[in-house]
Motif scaffolding. Structure first.
Motif, PDB file in Angstrom:
ATOM      1  N   VAL A  10      -5.516  -2.273   2.762  1.00 48.06           N
ATOM      2  CA  VAL A  10      -5.427  -0.816   2.643  1.00 48.06           C
ATOM      3  C   VAL A  10      -6.041  -0.236   3.923  1.00 48.06           C
ATOM      4  O   VAL A  10      -7.243   0.050   3.984  1.00 48.06           O
ATOM      5  N   PRO A  11      -5.219  -0.092   4.963  1.00 46.06           N
ATOM      6  CA  PRO A  11      -5.729   0.304   6.278  1.00 46.06           C
ATOM      7  C   PRO A  11      -6.542   1.599   6.292  1.00 46.06           C
ATOM      8  O   PRO A  11      -7.532   1.702   7.022  1.00 46.06           O
ATOM      9  N   GLU A  12      -6.172   2.557   5.492  1.00 48.55           N
ATOM     10  CA  GLU A  12      -6.876   3.853   5.540  1.00 48.55           C
ATOM     11  C   GLU A  12      -8.313   3.766   5.030  1.00 48.55           C
ATOM     12  O   GLU A  12      -9.149   4.584   5.393  1.00 48.55           O
ATOM     13  N   GLU A  13      -8.600   2.744   4.210  1.00 51.68           N
ATOM     14  CA  GLU A  13      -9.988   2.584   3.755  1.00 51.68           C
ATOM     15  C   GLU A  13     -10.891   2.150   4.907  1.00 51.68           C
ATOM     16  O   GLU A  13     -12.052   2.521   4.954  1.00 51.68           O
ATOM     17  N   SER A  14     -10.344   1.378   5.827  1.00 51.05           N
ATOM     18  CA  SER A  14     -11.102   0.999   7.022  1.00 51.05           C
ATOM     19  C   SER A  14     -11.085   2.137   8.047  1.00 51.05           C
ATOM     20  O   SER A  14     -12.088   2.405   8.701  1.00 51.05           O
ATOM     21  N   ALA A  15      -9.947   2.792   8.167  1.00 51.50           N
ATOM     22  CA  ALA A  15      -9.807   3.876   9.146  1.00 51.50           C
ATOM     23  C   ALA A  15     -10.733   5.043   8.823  1.00 51.50           C
ATOM     24  O   ALA A  15     -11.186   5.743   9.741  1.00 51.50           O
ATOM     25  N   SER A  16     -11.038   5.251   7.559  1.00 53.07           N
ATOM     26  CA  SER A  16     -11.894   6.384   7.197  1.00 53.07           C
ATOM     27  C   SER A  16     -13.275   6.283   7.833  1.00 53.07           C
ATOM     28  O   SER A  16     -13.944   7.295   8.035  1.00 53.07           O
ATOM     29  N   PRO A  38     -11.392  -3.198   2.073  1.00 53.76           N
ATOM     30  CA  PRO A  38     -10.108  -2.502   2.122  1.00 53.76           C
ATOM     31  C   PRO A  38      -8.943  -3.357   1.621  1.00 53.76           C
ATOM     32  O   PRO A  38      -7.973  -3.619   2.334  1.00 53.76           O
ATOM     33  N   TRP A  39      -9.055  -3.835   0.410  1.00 52.79           N
ATOM     34  CA  TRP A  39      -8.048  -4.752  -0.113  1.00 52.79           C
ATOM     35  C   TRP A  39      -7.708  -4.443  -1.558  1.00 52.79           C
ATOM     36  O   TRP A  39      -8.462  -3.804  -2.275  1.00 52.79           O
ATOM     37  N   ARG A  40      -6.546  -4.903  -1.939  1.00 48.78           N
ATOM     38  CA  ARG A  40      -6.120  -4.918  -3.334  1.00 48.78           C
ATOM     39  C   ARG A  40      -5.573  -6.324  -3.571  1.00 48.78           C
ATOM     40  O   ARG A  40      -5.049  -6.964  -2.651  1.00 48.78           O
ATOM     41  N   ILE A  41      -5.678  -6.779  -4.798  1.00 48.57           N
ATOM     42  CA  ILE A  41      -5.190  -8.104  -5.155  1.00 48.57           C
ATOM     43  C   ILE A  41      -4.170  -7.939  -6.276  1.00 48.57           C
ATOM     44  O   ILE A  41      -4.486  -7.372  -7.323  1.00 48.57           O
ATOM     45  N   HIS A  42      -2.961  -8.427  -6.035  1.00 46.65           N
ATOM     46  CA  HIS A  42      -1.914  -8.416  -7.055  1.00 46.65           C
ATOM     47  C   HIS A  42      -1.777  -9.835  -7.578  1.00 46.65           C
ATOM     48  O   HIS A  42      -1.478 -10.758  -6.811  1.00 46.65           O
ATOM     49  N   PRO A  64       1.724   1.387  -2.758  1.00 45.54           N
ATOM     50  CA  PRO A  64       1.688   2.740  -2.199  1.00 45.54           C
ATOM     51  C   PRO A  64       1.998   2.709  -0.700  1.00 45.54           C
ATOM     52  O   PRO A  64       1.762   1.690  -0.033  1.00 45.54           O
ATOM     53  N   VAL A  65       2.480   3.795  -0.174  1.00 40.96           N
ATOM     54  CA  VAL A  65       2.772   3.902   1.250  1.00 40.96           C
ATOM     55  C   VAL A  65       1.511   3.577   2.038  1.00 40.96           C
ATOM     56  O   VAL A  65       0.417   4.031   1.703  1.00 40.96           O
ATOM     57  N   GLY A  66       1.667   2.753   3.060  1.00 35.60           N
ATOM     58  CA  GLY A  66       0.556   2.394   3.922  1.00 35.60           C
ATOM     59  C   GLY A  66      -0.151   1.112   3.529  1.00 35.60           C
ATOM     60  O   GLY A  66      -0.836   0.516   4.349  1.00 35.60           O
ATOM     61  N   HIS A  67       0.007   0.657   2.293  1.00 38.66           N
ATOM     62  CA  HIS A  67      -0.593  -0.613   1.890  1.00 38.66           C
ATOM     63  C   HIS A  67       0.271  -1.753   2.439  1.00 38.66           C
ATOM     64  O   HIS A  67       1.497  -1.662   2.425  1.00 38.66           O
ATOM     65  N   ARG A  68      -0.392  -2.818   2.928  1.00 34.93           N
ATOM     66  CA  ARG A  68       0.331  -3.916   3.582  1.00 34.93           C
ATOM     67  C   ARG A  68      -0.035  -5.256   2.968  1.00 34.93           C
ATOM     68  O   ARG A  68      -1.201  -5.649   2.982  1.00 34.93           O
ATOM     69  N   CYS A  69       0.954  -5.960   2.471  1.00 38.15           N
ATOM     70  CA  CYS A  69       0.703  -7.311   1.977  1.00 38.15           C
ATOM     71  C   CYS A  69       0.460  -8.212   3.192  1.00 38.15           C
ATOM     72  O   CYS A  69       1.257  -8.246   4.126  1.00 38.15           O
ATOM     73  N   TYR A  81      -9.652  -4.138  11.649  1.00 40.27           N
ATOM     74  CA  TYR A  81     -10.679  -4.520  10.673  1.00 40.27           C
ATOM     75  C   TYR A  81     -10.100  -4.804   9.292  1.00 40.27           C
ATOM     76  O   TYR A  81     -10.526  -5.740   8.615  1.00 40.27           O
ATOM     77  N   CYS A  82      -9.156  -3.998   8.848  1.00 44.95           N
ATOM     78  CA  CYS A  82      -8.599  -4.232   7.506  1.00 44.95           C
ATOM     79  C   CYS A  82      -7.870  -5.575   7.443  1.00 44.95           C
ATOM     80  O   CYS A  82      -7.894  -6.240   6.403  1.00 44.95           O
TER      81      CYS A  82
END
Length: 172
Positions: free
Chosen positions: A81-87, A44-48, A138-143, A97-98
């Motif tokens: 990306v919390p919603e990827e873990s929440a799903s 559940p991550w993105r890398i910038h 995007p909304v909900g994504h947390r650095c 977990y995220c």
């Protein structure tokens, strides 16, 4: 360098040489870091990956003026990306977990950078809303972390660590 040496020599560096780091090395570090564990393999991550000087200035400002962020040739922002873990795991995935998963990814990045003779600093002190605006998240994504990567411009200093006997409880 082996993993033990990378663990022993990793330090938070807050000064960087102006020397460049080839993009290929950064890509290799990040590709390898993707082997980090994650709950249910949700990843559940993105890398910038930031090299642009203006964006580094804005990230530095969002981090309260920690100028060493701008000094490093590369800055990696690891985003949960919390919603990827929440799903899969509901609220526990969203709230815990995220964050654990991105922390594992961050640790892999720190140790892999050291393996390549590079240095880093796990920056967690920043205005999360400002960073989200800078990165256009995007909304909900947390650095979760800002990680400058480059060659140390200061000596690595050993810091005192608690002994294992001070912090470990063995239940045998």
């Amino acid at each position: 360098m082996d993993i033990v040496e990378a663990v022993k020599t990793r330090r938070s560096i807050r000064r960087y040489e102006p020397r460049d780091v080839p993009k290929e090395i950064i890509v290799e570090i990040l590709q390898l870091a993707l082997n980090a564990p994650s709950a249910g393999n949700r990843q559940p991550w993105r890398i910038h990956v930031v090299r642009d000087y203006r964006l580094k200035e804005l990230l530095t400002d969002a981090a309260g003026g920690q100028m060493f962020i701008m000094e490093a040739p590369w800055v990696i922002c690891v985003v949960a990306v919390p919603e990827e873990s929440a799903s899969r795991y509901g609220e526990r995935g969203r709230s815990l977990y995220c964050i654990q998963d991105t922390a594992a990814l961050i640790t892999h990045i720190l140790l892999l950078a050291r393996n390549y003779g590079l240095d880093t600093c796990w920056v967690g002190a920043f205005d999360e809303k400002k960073v989200a605006e800078v990165l256009n998240l995007p909304v909900g994504h947390r650095c979760v972390a800002i990680i400058p990567i480059g060659y140390a411009g200061e000596p690595r200093k050993d810091r005192p660590r608690k002994s294992l006997s001070e912090i470990a409880v063995f239940h045998e």
